[in-house]
Design an enzyme around this catalytic site. Structure first.
Site, PDB file in Angstrom:
ATOM      1  N   GLU A 151     -23.766  33.116 -35.897  1.00 46.52           N
ATOM      2  CA  GLU A 151     -23.300  32.716 -34.573  1.00 46.52           C
ATOM      3  C   GLU A 151     -23.845  31.345 -34.157  1.00 46.52           C
ATOM      4  O   GLU A 151     -24.702  31.231 -33.265  1.00 46.52           O
ATOM      5  CB  GLU A 151     -23.647  33.783 -33.538  1.00 46.52           C
ATOM      6  CG  GLU A 151     -22.983  35.107 -33.876  1.00 46.52           C
ATOM      7  CD  GLU A 151     -22.907  36.088 -32.710  1.00 46.52           C
ATOM      8  OE1 GLU A 151     -21.925  36.608 -32.396  1.00 46.52           O
ATOM      9  OE2 GLU A 151     -23.836  36.346 -32.107  1.00 46.52           O
ATOM     10  N   GLU A 316     -18.195  41.263 -36.770  1.00 40.28           N
ATOM     11  CA  GLU A 316     -18.899  42.272 -35.979  1.00 40.28           C
ATOM     12  C   GLU A 316     -17.902  42.861 -34.980  1.00 40.28           C
ATOM     13  O   GLU A 316     -17.445  42.160 -34.076  1.00 40.28           O
ATOM     14  CB  GLU A 316     -20.068  41.639 -35.220  1.00 40.28           C
ATOM     15  CG  GLU A 316     -21.114  41.016 -36.135  1.00 40.28           C
ATOM     16  CD  GLU A 316     -22.265  40.364 -35.382  1.00 40.28           C
ATOM     17  OE1 GLU A 316     -22.428  40.626 -34.173  1.00 40.28           O
ATOM     18  OE2 GLU A 316     -22.997  39.578 -36.001  1.00 40.28           O
TER      19      GLU A 316
HETATM   20  C1  GAL Z   1     -24.076  39.357 -31.996  1.00 37.40           C
HETATM   21  C2  GAL Z   1     -25.034  38.993 -33.108  1.00 37.40           C
HETATM   22  C3  GAL Z   1     -25.681  40.200 -33.743  1.00 37.40           C
HETATM   23  C4  GAL Z   1     -26.180  41.106 -32.696  1.00 37.40           C
HETATM   24  C5  GAL Z   1     -25.048  41.509 -31.788  1.00 37.40           C
HETATM   25  C6  GAL Z   1     -25.480  42.445 -30.689  1.00 37.40           C
HETATM   26  O1  GAL Z   1     -23.906  38.314 -31.105  1.00 37.40           O
HETATM   27  O2  GAL Z   1     -24.392  38.239 -34.109  1.00 37.40           O
HETATM   28  O3  GAL Z   1     -26.740  39.771 -34.562  1.00 37.40           O
HETATM   29  O4  GAL Z   1     -27.178  40.450 -31.993  1.00 37.40           O
HETATM   30  O5  GAL Z   1     -24.513  40.364 -31.175  1.00 37.40           O
HETATM   31  O6  GAL Z   1     -26.338  41.838 -29.769  1.00 37.40           O
END
Ligand code: GAL
Length: 683
Positions: A151, A316
């Site tokens: 990110e 994700e």
């Molecule tokens: C995303 C990140 C993950 C985890 C997730 C939940 O932004 O890439 O590593 O932190 O959010 O907070």
């Protein structure tokens, strides 16, 4: 290992952290994943210490062990570079690698993303580590792709370290060559800001009113974007030397102060996105009375992702409740929502969906950020829902590689996005129209795209759309104006809103009649303009029997040449003056509207321009449902997504193939709460 995102199937993955669990769990975890349809795991993005526990002391034992387990389980791996979390030994020894707040306070070890992109020392460490990881794991048979960092520009998109100031000076020297040119571009004669030596120039610093020269800030954002891109390129250039042919390079998420299009074009094979629609239901939100479409507005984000990579992956995807121990409280997804959000991603172009995360972490800041499994590791309803998603994605796999089909596009460009960030006048109109147009499109089942005016975009790309909205191109360049003119000349319809064309590329306001470079094309002369004063209430316009509001800002118009007045303001001191013009130009038309586009206003435009409900002859659905369309060859695939917690009824106006069941479907049907359906039909 079978590759993903090759246009031959829809596949599922998950984010896994071998370093968070006892090694004895790996085998069972991987087997359970496989059983439930997971075919790839993403690993290692925060695990620097496992590779370099002390400076220059490299080790691969830990991840070698995990990859062995992955091979045994026939699991593919997306390998990450762990540069988002520099180790304590590094930041302790070399604090200059840290990012800083605007006042210079260093952002210390203890969270993540605490580094800056420009520190020569950090770049040296990054280079050393990525070189070793890529050369070691590049040839590994379990690896199918690479994620760079994690990110980029998340958590903060501002950088104020000493290394940033040094690099900013170089960026400016390169851009302007002389201080005279820089002083002219930044208008430094205002408030006596003239620079007489490069050493006097810094990244923005605290000022008495927290306001820094806006032309400087615009260049600073461009600089931040360039710094992030070069950091990603540093890594992708190395990985490309070692990866196997066909293995991809990506990064995850789209964040601000970053030209994600250029980053992807110069360093990645495609972008992946992190989709967390549950944020819409966070504590403090009012989803019952929310006018902003709640979780459905992630479809707007997905349209942004698609503008970068037409077919993309989700790295994700929400699978549990949100929560850090300090903030972001949102409930667990209700039964069906995990499926709904997965199908939302696929409807918009995702062919790979990876769930965050396999199991909820038992320690650290993210103890409440739930994964598929809970701490207890027992089978739960989310695992059962994953299994059902697996069955569904198998059933729709045939649509992999198909492209989302929009009825119109909204034009965007980074100069205006960044200007809107630093300029409140610009931001207010942009915000209103971004939301108004998106919601109008959603509620009238009118699929829309974003189209970015990058340096590479061609007239042919613009011509794919019969109608383009460019709501507030405050900054206009001659190149973009010429492209728009060619589009309209060749038969396109262009819709412009208030505040068009009053700034140049540096964010300054040239002494021209508005809308500046688009005056001839639009046939509009802006003779007066104002914010809508709070005590005026709602200012409306009537266009051929349809009344709608002209919120936030009003350009008072006069037609030039043969431009036609379609609507006039109905209130205020400019009542009766033109608010909406239409100018025929070449084979096309330009509409100039003097306000921002509210939901009501945008809905009227979609209706009048005959864009609304383009698929009503195939599917009729209530407003609660989104309809999306992907096309491949001669096949159309319709997605119907019910965002409501109530069952809804939809009507199929012709016989379609229900992809989930493989059976023919027609007539009136019910979609359960959060229900989804995918229908196939020949063109
Ligand atoms: C995303 C990140 C993950 C985890 C997730 C939940 O932004 O890439 O590593 O932190 O959010 O907070």
């Amino acid at each position: 290992m079978e590759k993903i995102l090759q246009g031959n199937r829809i596949s599922l993955g998950t984010c896994y952290y071998p370093e968070h669990w006892d090694e004895n769990l790996w085998k069972d975890d991987l087997a359970r994943m496989k059983k439930n349809g997971i075919e790839a795991v993403r690993i290692a993005e925060f695990a620097w210490n496992k590779f370099e526990p002390a400076e220059g002391n490299y080790s691969f034992d830990f991840f070698d062990g995990f990859l062995e387990a992955a091979i045994e389980a026939d699991m593919s791996v997306i390998f990450c570079t762990p540069t988002a979390t520099p180790p304590a030994w590094l930041t302790h020894q070399y604090p200059e690698v840290l990012n800083a707040r605007i006042d210079g306070t260093l952002l210390r070890h203890g969270a993540r993303r605490h580094y800056n992109y420009n520190s020569p020392i950090y770049r040296r460490f990054t280079q050393g580590l990525v070189e070793r990881i890529a050369s070691h794991y590049g040839p590994h048979p379990a690896v199918i792709g690479w994620q760079i960092d994690n990110e980029i520009n998340c958590e903060t998109d501002e950088f104020y370290s000493d290394s940033d100031t040094a690099a900013f000076r170089e960026f400016l020297k390169d851009k302007y060559t002389t201080l005279d040119a820089l002083n002219a571009a930044w208008g430094t004669s205002f408030w006596n800001q003239t620079y007489t030596s490069w050493a006097e120039v810094y990244v923005p610093r605290p000022t008495i009113s927290d306001s820094v020269n806006p032309h400087e800030v615009l260049d600073y954002i461009r600089f931040v974007s360039g710094s992030a891109r070069s950091f990603v390129k540093l890594q992708s250039d190395i990985i490309r030397n070692y990866k196997k042919p066909g293995d991809f390079i990506t990064t995850n998420g789209i964040f601000s102060n970053l030209d994600n299009h250029r980053m992807t074009a110069e360093s990645l094979d495609f972008i992946t996105y992190d989709s967390y629609p549950n944020f819409a239901f966070s504590l403090g939100s009012d989803p019952e009375h929310s006018a902003d479409l709640n979780d459905r507005k992630w479809s707007r984000n997905l349209a942004e992702v698609r503008s970068i990579s037409p077919v993309f992956g989700i790295m994700e995807q929400q699978s549990g409740a949100n929560g850090w121990n300090t903030r972001m409280e949102a409930p667990a997804p209700r039964p069906g929502q995990m499926t709904l959000w997965t199908m939302q991603s696929i409807a918009h172009g995702a062919d790979y969906v990876s769930f965050f995360r396999w199991r909820t972490c038992c320690m650290g800041t993210e103890i409440y950020w739930h994964g598929i499994l809970d701490y207890s590791n027992r089978d739960n309803r989310r695992l059962a829902e994953l299994h059902d998603i697996y069955q569904k994605t198998r059933a729709i796999s045939v649509l992999a590689g198909s492209c989302y089909q929009a009825a119109f596009a909204v034009l965007r460009d980074y100069d205006n996005i960044w200007d809107a960030k630093l300029d409140v006048w610009h931001r207010r109109v942009e915000k209103e129209s971004e939301s108004g147009i998106f919601r109008a499109a959603q509620l009238s089942h009118t699929p829309m795209d974003y189209l970015y005016l990058t340096a590479e975009v061609s007239l042919e790309t613009l011509k794919k759309y019969p109608v383009l909205f460019y709501p507030h191109p405050v900054i206009l360049t001659e190149d973009r104006a010429a492209l728009l003119e060619s589009y309209v000349e060749s038969g396109g319809t262009l819709v412009l809103g208030c505040r068009t064309g009053y700034k140049d590329i540096n964010g300054k306001c040239p002494m021209v009649k508005l809308p500046g470079l688009l005056q001839k094309l639009s046939g509009a002369d802006v003779v007066d303009y104002t914010f809508v004063a709070p005590d005026e209430g709602i200012i409306t316009v009537e266009w051929d029997g349809e009344e709608f509001d002209a919120p936030v800002f009003n350009d008072v118009l006069e037609p030039l040449g043969k431009a036609e007045i379609l609507g006039t303001y109905r209130k205020s001191y400019y009542a009766g003056k033109a608010a909406l013009l239409c100018n025929a130009y070449g084979r096309g038309k330009v509409y100039y509207f003097g306000g921002a586009f509210s939901l009501r206003g945008a809905s009227v435009f979609l209706k009048k321009l005959k864009l609304a409900e383009p698929h009503a002859h195939v599917i009729e659905a209530p407003q609660d449902c989104e309809i999306a369309l992907r096309i491949k060859g001669d096949e159309k695939y319709y997605f119907v997504l019910n965002y409501s917690k109530e069952a809804v009824s939809i009507t199929l106006k012709k016989e379609l193939r229900d992809l989930y069941s493989g059976k023919t479907a027609a007539g009136k049907l019910e979609l359960p709460p959060y229900g989804t359906a995918v229908y196939g039909v020949g063109l």
